[in-house]
Scaffold this motif. Structure first.
Motif, PDB file in Angstrom:
ATOM      1  N   UNK A  11      66.681  13.323  25.205  1.00 15.87           N
ATOM      2  CA  UNK A  11      65.282  12.894  25.200  1.00 15.87           C
ATOM      3  C   UNK A  11      64.823  12.637  26.633  1.00 15.87           C
ATOM      4  N   UNK A  12      65.627  11.922  27.384  1.00 24.92           N
ATOM      5  CA  UNK A  12      65.262  11.579  28.760  1.00 24.92           C
ATOM      6  C   UNK A  12      65.077  12.833  29.615  1.00 24.92           C
ATOM      7  N   UNK A  13      66.007  13.774  29.511  1.00 23.26           N
ATOM      8  CA  UNK A  13      65.902  15.003  30.302  1.00 23.26           C
ATOM      9  C   UNK A  13      64.656  15.787  29.924  1.00 23.26           C
ATOM     10  N   UNK A  14      64.431  15.981  28.634  1.00 22.93           N
ATOM     11  CA  UNK A  14      63.269  16.740  28.176  1.00 22.93           C
ATOM     12  C   UNK A  14      61.967  16.049  28.581  1.00 22.93           C
ATOM     13  N   UNK A  15      61.935  14.743  28.485  1.00 19.83           N
ATOM     14  CA  UNK A  15      60.734  13.970  28.797  1.00 19.83           C
ATOM     15  C   UNK A  15      60.300  14.172  30.245  1.00 19.83           C
ATOM     16  N   UNK A  16      61.262  14.322  31.142  1.00 21.99           N
ATOM     17  CA  UNK A  16      60.949  14.404  32.568  1.00 21.99           C
ATOM     18  C   UNK A  16      60.736  15.830  33.082  1.00 21.99           C
ATOM     19  N   UNK A  17      60.743  16.817  32.196  1.00 21.13           N
ATOM     20  CA  UNK A  17      60.422  18.181  32.626  1.00 21.13           C
ATOM     21  C   UNK A  17      58.907  18.325  32.734  1.00 21.13           C
ATOM     22  N   UNK A  18      58.452  18.961  33.790  1.00 16.98           N
ATOM     23  CA  UNK A  18      57.019  19.189  33.976  1.00 16.98           C
ATOM     24  C   UNK A  18      56.620  20.438  33.195  1.00 16.98           C
ATOM     25  N   UNK A  19      55.917  20.242  32.084  1.00 16.33           N
ATOM     26  CA  UNK A  19      55.521  21.348  31.209  1.00 16.33           C
ATOM     27  C   UNK A  19      54.040  21.246  30.884  1.00 16.33           C
ATOM     28  N   UNK A  20      53.459  22.386  30.497  1.00 20.11           N
ATOM     29  CA  UNK A  20      52.047  22.431  30.119  1.00 20.11           C
ATOM     30  C   UNK A  20      51.887  23.166  28.789  1.00 20.11           C
ATOM     31  N   UNK A  73      57.243  17.556  20.221  1.00 17.38           N
ATOM     32  CA  UNK A  73      57.668  17.637  18.819  1.00 17.38           C
ATOM     33  C   UNK A  73      59.181  17.438  18.710  1.00 17.38           C
ATOM     34  N   UNK A  74      59.937  18.077  19.598  1.00 15.69           N
ATOM     35  CA  UNK A  74      61.395  17.922  19.572  1.00 15.69           C
ATOM     36  C   UNK A  74      61.783  16.492  19.928  1.00 15.69           C
ATOM     37  N   UNK A  75      61.137  15.918  20.922  1.00 21.24           N
ATOM     38  CA  UNK A  75      61.443  14.537  21.303  1.00 21.24           C
ATOM     39  C   UNK A  75      61.188  13.592  20.129  1.00 21.24           C
TER      40      UNK A  75
END
Length: 137
Positions: A14-23, A32-34
């Motif tokens: 969760x932490x890794x995905x949360x901090x990715x810069x995405x648009x 949704x995955x988080x």
């Protein structure tokens, strides 16, 4: 596609995905995955608490003894075995309604150009492995 993630890895994922810069779509699918992972993390924490209460020493009224906001665990070895079993269990995210999301996140991970080190690098590698395995199912 089907992706499995061990309970022990959910918080870091969760932490890794949360901090990715995405648009756009990538950001929506990440969110949704988080949300799916966060729901499971909450369940795991509730189950961990139930185990702690089960293994806690009890007072005269059969209530768990708590010291410094922690349960006073009687049989540490048995408790740790049950906790490890809980953490080794996996969440399985199946395709179906989640197919597009899983494919998007796999592409995000495959094309990620962020430099990772330490624990982040380990969880990034783990997630890439899980999505690669999932793509073959």
């Amino acid at each position: 596609m089907q992706v499995t993630i061990k309970n022990a890895q959910i918080g870091q994922a969760i932490d890794l995905l949360f901090h990715l810069a995405l648009k756009g779509k990538e950001s929506r699918h990440r969110t949704k995955l988080i949300k799916l992972l966060a729901e499971r993390l909450k369940e795991v924490e509730e189950q961990r608490k139930v185990l702690a209460e089960e293994y806690a020493n009890k007072d005269g009224e059969e209530k768990p003894i708590i010291k410094d906001d922690k349960y006073e665990i009687g049989d540490q070895d048995a408790f740790q075995l049950d906790i490890q079993e809980l953490y080794d269990e996996e969440i399985v995210i199946e395709g179906g309604d989640n197919q597009g999301m899983l494919e998007t996140i796999k592409k995000v991970l495959d094309n990620c150009d962020k430099d990772f080190s330490g624990k982040e690098a380990v969880i990034y590698d783990y997630l890439c492995d899980q999505f690669e395995k999932g793509g073959n199912k």
